[in-house]
Enzyme design. Structure first.
Site, PDB file in Angstrom:
ATOM      1  CB  SER A  43      -0.935  -0.012   1.200  1.00  0.00           C
ATOM      2  OG  SER A  43      -0.167  -0.002   2.370  1.00  0.00           O
ATOM      3  CE  LYS A  44      -0.400   5.048  -5.076  1.00  0.00           C
ATOM      4  NZ  LYS A  44      -1.522   5.534  -5.852  1.00  0.00           N
ATOM      5  NE  ARG A  45      -1.581   1.258   5.367  1.00  0.00           N
ATOM      6  CZ  ARG A  45      -0.899   0.215   5.839  1.00  0.00           C
ATOM      7  NH1 ARG A  45       0.017   0.369   6.766  1.00  0.00           N
ATOM      8  NH2 ARG A  45      -1.151  -0.993   5.390  1.00  0.00           N
ATOM      9  CG  HIS A  46       4.225   0.060   3.541  1.00  0.00           C
ATOM     10  ND1 HIS A  46       4.591   0.097   4.863  1.00  0.00           N
ATOM     11  CD2 HIS A  46       3.273  -0.875   3.442  1.00  0.00           C
ATOM     12  CE1 HIS A  46       3.881  -0.787   5.528  1.00  0.00           C
ATOM     13  NE2 HIS A  46       3.058  -1.389   4.689  1.00  0.00           N
ATOM     14  CB  ALA A  60       3.978   1.598  -2.255  1.00  0.00           C
TER      15      ALA A  60
END
Ligand code: GLU
Length: 461
Positions: free
Chosen positions: A253-256, A259
């Site tokens: 996910s874009k949270r990481h 990514a």
């Protein structure tokens, strides 16, 4: 067959590393079969459009060395390659579907659709259009169009039809048409939705193989129907396994930060190492090799051997692969990459040739070079632990009198330590901190040889 693969990103932000993995498969397949790899920009969702995102996609592809043969910039025989410039074509094909009864106008207002959705939710029904406008007579439709009422065009999907998606990786996947929504294919703003745009363009651009992430598989039965309605042959499809978060839960996910492609560019990963890693999480080299070039991947790779299991993204493993690439890279090449990456590094090859052997086994990324070797160029201003002044001045006295070689320095230090009954370990640590600012770094005495006597003594002072 003239193989033509494509990637069709939407310009909605910084490209996801999962997009690069798809590009890699598309690119490799096209190269393997001496075909063409196409980049099409799917910019029909004006709400999610991000200015400048298209440029970033080109840059990312170039960075990885995966430039497309045809794209909006370089053009090609099927230009334009930007969907917003192809609106007339979608209009034409939507008209054909309307004429054949495979599509219909829908005049439902947003309020009505919202209420319908709420009711469905309350009744635990799947959210789907209730086909109200399908019941309108031709005359009613004509009148409403003449009145200029806002409308969309929806796909007309027959009920209880078996739809089979042939997938090169997952095999045949069966769907019942009754669960397929009467999807909007043309919006009221005259832009197509993804489904119409993708089918029309893949057909017109003579795409032979569609490789895309598995998240698109639920959309593919709609595409199967559209191909059928148009009477077109469907390209071969393969839905690639999604890359999961490290804990195996959900799509990366874009949270990481990692990514995003930007993460790898900023930290100094080598594009070839990232590609090697990405291919290796879904495919096994026939000789069990973990390190191989893109050329080798293209030679051996077989799309049907891509695992259908979703791999996890293991950043530590990628670091290991990247460090392997750094270690085994010819010195001149590594110098070139370091200089291009970090403007703080002075362009002096002879100095770099002395430093690199001391650090290249210890860095995973190009950005780690400066954190480990920056002290060769700049006096440290921050020290990781408090200095022990007596030891540091003793060190200076000892080193002042020694010959500037590894063995001479070591002998002098040991002699002093024994005399004072200090611990060798402490003494070396004080020396390291005073000279480099840090508690860890490259082999110390070898580093001092490179740094030189004068500079070392001045730092000890
Ligand atoms: N525009 C879609 C995307 O953003 C393309 C999906 C496909 O490859 O069909 O990924």
């Amino acid at each position: 067959m003239n193989v033509r693969t494509r990637i069709a990103p939407s310009p909605t932000g910084f490209p996801h590393i999962g997009t690069i993995y798809q590009v890699l498969i598309d690119y490799a397949y096209a190269r393997k079969h001496t075909g063409k790899f196409i980049l099409r920009i799917e910019d029909t969702d004006r709400m999610r459009f991000v200015e400048g995102a298209e440029e970033v996609i080109y840059k990312a592809l170039s960075w990885f060395g995966l430039d497309a043969d045809e794209d909006p910039r370089v053009g090609g025989p099927f230009a334009p390659y930007r969907q917003s410039e192809r609106l007339d074509m979608y209009k034409k094909y939507a008209e054909i579907l309307l004429t054949n009864g495979h599509a219909y106008h829908c005049f439902c207002t947003r309020e009505r659709l919202e209420q319908m959705r709420k009711d469905q939710e309350a009744n635990h029904q799947a959210p789907m259009y209730d086909k109200l406008c399908l019941k309108l007579s031709k005359d009613e439709v004509r009148k409403k169009l003449e009145e200029g009422l806002p409308h969309v065009i929806r796909m007309n999907v027959a009920e209880h039809e078996k739809i089979i998606v042939h997938d090169l990786i997952s095999g045949d996947v069966e769907f019942d048409s009754s669960v397929i929504d009467h999807q909007v294919i043309m919006k009221s703003d005259g832009f197509p939705t993804y489904h119409l745009g993708v089918v029309v363009d893949d057909h017109l651009m003579e795409i032979t193989h569609v490789f895309r992430g598995k998240e698109w598989l639920p959309s593919t039965p709609k595409h199967v129907l559209l191909y059928k309605y148009f009477g077109w042959e469907m390209p071969v499809h393969a839905h690639l396994p999604l890359i999961l978060n490290e804990d195996g839960k959900g799509k990366l996910s874009k949270r990481h930060g990692h990514a995003s492609v930007e993460y790898y560019q900023k930290l100094g990963y080598l594009p070839e190492a990232v590609l090697n890693y990405l291919s290796n999480i879904v495919w096994n080299h026939p000789e069990g090799k973990e390190m191989y070039t893109l050329k080798e991947f293209i030679k051996y790779f077989d799309i049907t051997q891509i695992t259908s299991q979703a791999p996890r993204f293991d950043l530590k493993k990628l670091d290991w692969v990247n460090s392997h690439y750094i270690k085994s890279m010819p010195e001149e090449e590594l110098i070139k990459r370091l200089l291009a990456f970090d403007s703080r590094i002075p362009n002096d090859h002879s100095v770099l040739k002395k430093i690199i052997p001391l650090v290249k086994e210890r860095i995973h990324t190009l950005s780690e070079f400066w954190s480990l070797a920056g002290f060769f160029y700049e006096k440290p201003s921050v020290f990781e632990t408090p200095k022990m002044a007596d030891m540091v001045s003793a060190l200076k006295n000892v080193l002042e009198k020694t010959k500037w070689s590894h063995d001479a320095m070591e002998a002098a230090i040991r002699e002093k330590v024994e005399k004072e009954n200090w611990k060798v370990k402490d003494f070396f640590m004080q020396l390291r901190i005073a000279v480099t600012g840090k508690t860890v770094g490259p082999p110390l005495l070898e580093s001092l040889v490179v740094l030189g006597k004068e500079e070392t003594l001045s730092r000890l002072s």
